[in-house]
Design a protein around this motif. Structure first.
Motif, PDB file in Angstrom:
ATOM      1  N   MET A   1      71.257 -30.970 -27.669  1.00 32.47           N
ATOM      2  CA  MET A   1      70.347 -31.815 -26.885  1.00 32.47           C
ATOM      3  C   MET A   1      68.909 -31.633 -27.375  1.00 32.47           C
ATOM      4  O   MET A   1      68.454 -30.521 -27.579  1.00 32.47           O
ATOM      5  N   GLN A   2      68.192 -32.731 -27.547  1.00 27.37           N
ATOM      6  CA  GLN A   2      66.804 -32.665 -27.964  1.00 27.37           C
ATOM      7  C   GLN A   2      65.932 -32.124 -26.831  1.00 27.37           C
ATOM      8  O   GLN A   2      66.222 -32.328 -25.653  1.00 27.37           O
ATOM      9  N   VAL A   3      64.843 -31.433 -27.212  1.00 30.21           N
ATOM     10  CA  VAL A   3      63.963 -30.844 -26.212  1.00 30.21           C
ATOM     11  C   VAL A   3      63.422 -31.904 -25.269  1.00 30.21           C
ATOM     12  O   VAL A   3      63.355 -31.704 -24.058  1.00 30.21           O
ATOM     13  N   ARG A   4      63.040 -33.065 -25.804  1.00 29.78           N
ATOM     14  CA  ARG A   4      62.492 -34.139 -24.969  1.00 29.78           C
ATOM     15  C   ARG A   4      63.476 -34.543 -23.874  1.00 29.78           C
ATOM     16  O   ARG A   4      63.126 -34.668 -22.701  1.00 29.78           O
ATOM     17  N   ASN A   5      64.738 -34.746 -24.260  1.00 32.36           N
ATOM     18  CA  ASN A   5      65.761 -35.141 -23.294  1.00 32.36           C
ATOM     19  C   ASN A   5      66.060 -34.006 -22.315  1.00 32.36           C
ATOM     20  O   ASN A   5      66.297 -34.236 -21.130  1.00 32.36           O
ATOM     21  N   TRP A   6      66.044 -32.766 -22.833  1.00 32.08           N
ATOM     22  CA  TRP A   6      66.332 -31.629 -21.969  1.00 32.08           C
ATOM     23  C   TRP A   6      65.246 -31.441 -20.905  1.00 32.08           C
ATOM     24  O   TRP A   6      65.557 -31.169 -19.750  1.00 32.08           O
ATOM     25  N   VAL A   7      63.991 -31.613 -21.294  1.00 33.49           N
ATOM     26  CA  VAL A   7      62.887 -31.489 -20.336  1.00 33.49           C
ATOM     27  C   VAL A   7      63.057 -32.497 -19.208  1.00 33.49           C
ATOM     28  O   VAL A   7      62.905 -32.169 -18.030  1.00 33.49           O
ATOM     29  N   GLN A   8      63.398 -33.739 -19.575  1.00 30.70           N
ATOM     30  CA  GLN A   8      63.590 -34.772 -18.556  1.00 30.70           C
ATOM     31  C   GLN A   8      64.780 -34.437 -17.657  1.00 30.70           C
ATOM     32  O   GLN A   8      64.718 -34.604 -16.434  1.00 30.70           O
ATOM     33  N   ASP A   9      65.857 -33.917 -18.266  1.00 30.50           N
ATOM     34  CA  ASP A   9      67.038 -33.571 -17.490  1.00 30.50           C
ATOM     35  C   ASP A   9      66.772 -32.381 -16.578  1.00 30.50           C
ATOM     36  O   ASP A   9      67.195 -32.361 -15.422  1.00 30.50           O
ATOM     37  N   TYR A  10      66.023 -31.389 -17.076  1.00 28.12           N
ATOM     38  CA  TYR A  10      65.795 -30.168 -16.299  1.00 28.12           C
ATOM     39  C   TYR A  10      64.748 -30.362 -15.203  1.00 28.12           C
ATOM     40  O   TYR A  10      64.958 -29.984 -14.054  1.00 28.12           O
ATOM     41  N   PHE A  11      63.607 -30.940 -15.576  1.00 28.40           N
ATOM     42  CA  PHE A  11      62.527 -31.105 -14.611  1.00 28.40           C
ATOM     43  C   PHE A  11      62.679 -32.369 -13.769  1.00 28.40           C
ATOM     44  O   PHE A  11      61.990 -32.535 -12.776  1.00 28.40           O
ATOM     45  N   GLY A  12      63.557 -33.270 -14.193  1.00 19.13           N
ATOM     46  CA  GLY A  12      63.755 -34.497 -13.436  1.00 19.13           C
ATOM     47  C   GLY A  12      62.653 -35.505 -13.670  1.00 19.13           C
ATOM     48  O   GLY A  12      62.484 -36.447 -12.911  1.00 19.13           O
ATOM     49  N   GLU A  13      61.878 -35.304 -14.708  1.00 21.57           N
ATOM     50  CA  GLU A  13      60.777 -36.215 -15.032  1.00 21.57           C
ATOM     51  C   GLU A  13      60.732 -36.413 -16.537  1.00 21.57           C
ATOM     52  O   GLU A  13      61.301 -35.638 -17.302  1.00 21.57           O
ATOM     53  N   SER A  14      60.036 -37.475 -16.965  1.00 22.22           N
ATOM     54  CA  SER A  14      59.830 -37.661 -18.395  1.00 22.22           C
ATOM     55  C   SER A  14      58.919 -36.558 -18.898  1.00 22.22           C
ATOM     56  O   SER A  14      58.124 -35.984 -18.144  1.00 22.22           O
ATOM     57  N   ALA A  15      59.042 -36.244 -20.176  1.00 24.49           N
ATOM     58  CA  ALA A  15      58.301 -35.118 -20.741  1.00 24.49           C
ATOM     59  C   ALA A  15      56.797 -35.259 -20.531  1.00 24.49           C
ATOM     60  O   ALA A  15      56.125 -34.348 -20.060  1.00 24.49           O
ATOM     61  N   ASN A  16      56.257 -36.428 -20.874  1.00 21.12           N
ATOM     62  CA  ASN A  16      54.814 -36.616 -20.812  1.00 21.12           C
ATOM     63  C   ASN A  16      54.283 -36.627 -19.387  1.00 21.12           C
ATOM     64  O   ASN A  16      53.134 -36.258 -19.136  1.00 21.12           O
ATOM     65  N   SER A  17      55.109 -37.008 -18.413  1.00 21.37           N
ATOM     66  CA  SER A  17      54.643 -37.093 -17.029  1.00 21.37           C
ATOM     67  C   SER A  17      54.361 -35.722 -16.422  1.00 21.37           C
ATOM     68  O   SER A  17      53.710 -35.618 -15.385  1.00 21.37           O
ATOM     69  N   LEU A  18      54.838 -34.647 -17.061  1.00 21.82           N
ATOM     70  CA  LEU A  18      54.583 -33.304 -16.551  1.00 21.82           C
ATOM     71  C   LEU A  18      53.094 -32.952 -16.578  1.00 21.82           C
ATOM     72  O   LEU A  18      52.654 -32.030 -15.894  1.00 21.82           O
ATOM     73  N   LEU A  19      52.307 -33.694 -17.358  1.00 22.95           N
ATOM     74  CA  LEU A  19      50.862 -33.463 -17.387  1.00 22.95           C
ATOM     75  C   LEU A  19      50.186 -33.979 -16.124  1.00 22.95           C
ATOM     76  O   LEU A  19      49.050 -33.609 -15.825  1.00 22.95           O
ATOM     77  N   ASP A  20      50.882 -34.811 -15.386  1.00 23.31           N
ATOM     78  CA  ASP A  20      50.346 -35.375 -14.144  1.00 23.31           C
ATOM     79  C   ASP A  20      50.545 -34.361 -13.015  1.00 23.31           C
ATOM     80  O   ASP A  20      51.668 -33.976 -12.699  1.00 23.31           O
ATOM     81  N   GLU A  21      49.450 -33.923 -12.392  1.00 28.11           N
ATOM     82  CA  GLU A  21      49.537 -32.918 -11.325  1.00 28.11           C
ATOM     83  C   GLU A  21      50.280 -33.445 -10.109  1.00 28.11           C
ATOM     84  O   GLU A  21      50.796 -32.659  -9.311  1.00 28.11           O
TER      85      GLU A  21
END
Length: 224
Positions: A1-21
């Motif tokens: 699994m790619q890191v980008r897809n894993w971040v979305q799967d794990y955090f439940g959000e798109s990778a870039n949206s994690l920068l949004d507080e």
């Protein structure tokens, strides 16, 4: 699994949206960072335990007869399997912790910038932004948490935030040097440990994002 897809799967959000507080607030970030550090220390202790057990079993087996040696060999194999599982958990922890450290650094850059843009690539080019101080702080954290540069780069590519902007070196790795020394007979058999065995056997220097490890992580940092 790619890191980008894993971040979305794990955090439940798109990778870039994690920068949004509003998606991942600073309080949650600090909380997760503390829990990940504690988890990392626990995994390290367990890895050392199984590594020592592996070596001790081999040493004891070497001092017995052939029949008893087979029993020690099986026990050593079990110790190595346990070590390999902890090694995978350690690498999974590296990806999550690397994500947290990267998000933290990116937000620090955003706070330095007075303009409207939140794009990290554009912010880094601004003269009023002290990129070097953020990079230095992230490097210090990488040393403190023993985070590999290659993992950090893969995480930041997945997040679309190239904060480090560091080229990977092409010099021979320590592992390559060790293998060359082994081939030349410069390293004795006693100096071989389970870490070398596991990496040679399954290439665990590559990041493992197996889904079956999520449960262990969830117990320590919870779901965001």
């Amino acid at each position: 699994m790619q890191v980008r897809n894993w971040v979305q799967d794990y955090f439940g959000e798109s990778a870039n949206s994690l920068l949004d507080e509003a998606v991942y607030n600073d309080e949650d970030l600090r909380r997760d960072k503390i829990k990940l550090r504690k988890q990392r220390k626990r995994i390290e202790q367990e890895m050392n335990q199984y590594a020592n057990e592996y070596k001790e079993l081999l040493q004891k087996g070497a001092q017995t007869n052939e029949i008893e040696r087979e029993s020690y060999a099986k026990k050593a194999q079990i110790a190595k399997k346990k070590y390999k599982l902890k090694k995978k958990q350690y690498q999974k922890n590296s990806v999550v912790l690397g994500t947290v450290v990267s998000v933290e650094g990116a937000r620090e850059l955003q706070d330095m910038h007075d303009g409207d843009t939140t794009e990290i690539e554009q912010i880094i080019r601004e003269r009023d932004v002290d990129v070097e101080s953020v990079q230095e702080d992230m490097m210090n954290q990488m040393v403190e948490f023993d985070l590999d540069m290659e993992i950090m780069q893969e995480v930041q590519e997945g997040l679309d935030i190239d904060v480090m902007n560091v080229e990977m070196g092409t010099e021979d790795s320590e592992e390559m040097e060790m293998m060359e020394e082994m081939a030349a007979g410069e390293i004795s058999e006693e100096e071989i440990d389970v870490e070398q065995e596991v990496e040679a056997e399954e290439g665990l220097d590559e990041v493992s994002l197996d889904a079956d490890l999520d449960e262990d992580l969830d117990e320590d940092i919870g779901t965001i």
